[in-house]
Design an enzyme around this catalytic site. Sequence first.
Site, PDB file in Angstrom:
ATOM      1  N   THR A  90       0.815  -1.221   0.000  1.00 52.16           N
ATOM      2  CA  THR A  90       0.000   0.000   0.000  1.00 52.16           C
ATOM      3  C   THR A  90       0.844   1.265   0.000  1.00 52.16           C
ATOM      4  O   THR A  90       0.483   2.260  -0.635  1.00 52.16           O
ATOM      5  CB  THR A  90      -0.909   0.013   1.256  1.00 52.16           C
ATOM      6  OG1 THR A  90      -1.793  -1.087   1.156  1.00 52.16           O
ATOM      7  CG2 THR A  90      -1.725   1.281   1.354  1.00 52.16           C
ATOM      8  N   SER A 145       1.540  -7.503  -1.345  1.00 50.55           N
ATOM      9  CA  SER A 145       2.256  -8.571  -0.639  1.00 50.55           C
ATOM     10  C   SER A 145       1.456  -9.853  -0.500  1.00 50.55           C
ATOM     11  O   SER A 145       1.997 -10.880  -0.082  1.00 50.55           O
ATOM     12  CB  SER A 145       2.757  -8.085   0.718  1.00 50.55           C
ATOM     13  OG  SER A 145       1.725  -8.070   1.665  1.00 50.55           O
ATOM     14  N   ASP A 152       0.216  -7.142   4.489  1.00 50.98           N
ATOM     15  CA  ASP A 152      -0.493  -8.425   4.585  1.00 50.98           C
ATOM     16  C   ASP A 152       0.426  -9.605   4.919  1.00 50.98           C
ATOM     17  O   ASP A 152       0.069 -10.462   5.727  1.00 50.98           O
ATOM     18  CB  ASP A 152      -1.255  -8.711   3.286  1.00 50.98           C
ATOM     19  CG  ASP A 152      -2.481  -7.816   3.148  1.00 50.98           C
ATOM     20  OD1 ASP A 152      -2.864  -7.164   4.149  1.00 50.98           O
ATOM     21  OD2 ASP A 152      -3.053  -7.751   2.039  1.00 50.98           O
ATOM     22  N   THR A 168       2.817 -10.143  14.344  1.00 53.54           N
ATOM     23  CA  THR A 168       1.668 -10.641  13.626  1.00 53.54           C
ATOM     24  C   THR A 168       0.854  -9.427  13.190  1.00 53.54           C
ATOM     25  O   THR A 168       0.832  -8.412  13.897  1.00 53.54           O
ATOM     26  CB  THR A 168       0.841 -11.582  14.532  1.00 53.54           C
ATOM     27  OG1 THR A 168      -0.112 -12.268  13.747  1.00 53.54           O
ATOM     28  CG2 THR A 168       0.123 -10.855  15.658  1.00 53.54           C
ATOM     29  N   THR A 214       0.149 -22.680  19.197  1.00 50.05           N
ATOM     30  CA  THR A 214      -1.168 -22.355  19.756  1.00 50.05           C
ATOM     31  C   THR A 214      -1.950 -21.380  18.873  1.00 50.05           C
ATOM     32  O   THR A 214      -1.365 -20.517  18.220  1.00 50.05           O
ATOM     33  CB  THR A 214      -1.048 -21.772  21.188  1.00 50.05           C
ATOM     34  OG1 THR A 214      -2.350 -21.367  21.612  1.00 50.05           O
ATOM     35  CG2 THR A 214      -0.119 -20.582  21.269  1.00 50.05           C
ATOM     36  N   CYS A 268      -3.815 -19.283  20.225  1.00 51.12           N
ATOM     37  CA  CYS A 268      -3.896 -18.047  21.018  1.00 51.12           C
ATOM     38  C   CYS A 268      -2.914 -17.023  20.493  1.00 51.12           C
ATOM     39  O   CYS A 268      -1.846 -17.362  19.987  1.00 51.12           O
ATOM     40  CB  CYS A 268      -3.541 -18.328  22.479  1.00 51.12           C
ATOM     41  SG  CYS A 268      -4.741 -19.339  23.317  1.00 51.12           S
TER      42      CYS A 268
HETATM   43  N1  ASP Z   1      -2.636  -5.589   0.328  1.00 53.10           N
HETATM   44  C1  ASP Z   1      -1.565  -4.706   0.773  1.00 53.10           C
HETATM   45  C2  ASP Z   1      -0.280  -5.480   0.768  1.00 53.10           C
HETATM   46  O1  ASP Z   1      -0.028  -6.234   1.652  1.00 53.10           O
HETATM   47  C3  ASP Z   1      -1.866  -4.177   2.116  1.00 53.10           C
HETATM   48  C4  ASP Z   1      -0.812  -3.242   2.667  1.00 53.10           C
HETATM   49  O2  ASP Z   1       0.209  -2.978   2.119  1.00 53.10           O
HETATM   50  O3  ASP Z   1      -1.063  -2.704   3.762  1.00 53.10           O
HETATM   51  O4  ASP Z   1       0.495  -5.346  -0.157  1.00 53.10           O
END
Ligand code: ASP
Length: 342
Positions: free
Chosen positions: A15, A60, A92, A167, A276, A278
Amino acid sequence: MSDITRILLIYTGGTIGMVQDHRDGQLHPFGFSTLLDNIPELKRFDVDIKTAQLSRIIDSSDMEPILWQELMDLIEKNYDAYDGFVILHGTDTLAFTASALSFMIQGLDKPIVLTGSQLPIGAIRTDGKENLITAIEVASSKSNGKAIVPEVSVYFEYNLLRGNRVTKYSAEHFDAFHSPNHPMLAEAGIQIVYNLPYIRGSSKARPNFFRKLDARIAVLRLFPGIDPDLVKAILFSGAKGIIMETYGAGNAPSASWFIALLKEAVDAGLIIMNVTQCLAGTVDHGRYVTSSGFDEIGIISGKDIRFEAAVTKMMHALGQSEVRQEIVQILKSSISGEMMEP
Ligand code: ASP
């Protein structure tokens, strides 16, 4: 040679470098030069910034192990010529890439900082500028001539986190990444405050580069009511390694059909790692009776590893050896701070 700090800024897409196409209203990646035009601040840095980009500029979600190898090659080739590396990446799969690089490049004495943004760099309210500028600052920071953060890290919304501990937590908030099982490495306010006890020490030698990855893995995510045929299909899908996502402290059904299938799979040579579902906490074989037989069957505890790190560590481990003992040894040890020490 001048002692000006040199940074290689690597663009992969995401993005941060996208523009909205007026015809379909969708976000598409665009070229690096346009991105740089949007951040004139970069020219004011007292740092020599050179740029490079992947052969394919991607959203990504299209990330693949072959592109991790390309990134590793780029860093290996340029390792001696730069003081640090900043990778612009879509959010992502950023956690997967950060984790993969932490296993593919071991024993760093220079920073590799990944960052991106939730809004394109050209948008008025973009979070991309601050993320990029501070990521460069972190990658350039030294103390007594040594890099302060010689590891693969992720900088996002004022937090610097260990790359293989993150994450993606939010598809909406600027604060997109969390590191639930490891304290942040630094916090950026008026100053960048480094959390030194939690930053890995600098290696004395040149890092070791491990190019091979084996992506023949599968994920078995448990849920109440999971069908034996589904478990069988995943375990015997031809994968060499399985990431088994269990409940809580590593618990799974105690039904005899389930245990028998796991045993059959391990006996047939499969490597199974228990992680996990979690967000925080650790797998602890034997804390409950529902995980007490796992060590005996030969299932490996992933302890407090995150899913993204588990997937890429399995690819790395399978790529290094064909010998079960050696693969298990890699999975059980903390290679780059991705899980608690034994
Ligand atoms: N879909 C985009 C990517 O991962 C989302 C981002 O960049 O925030 O390339």
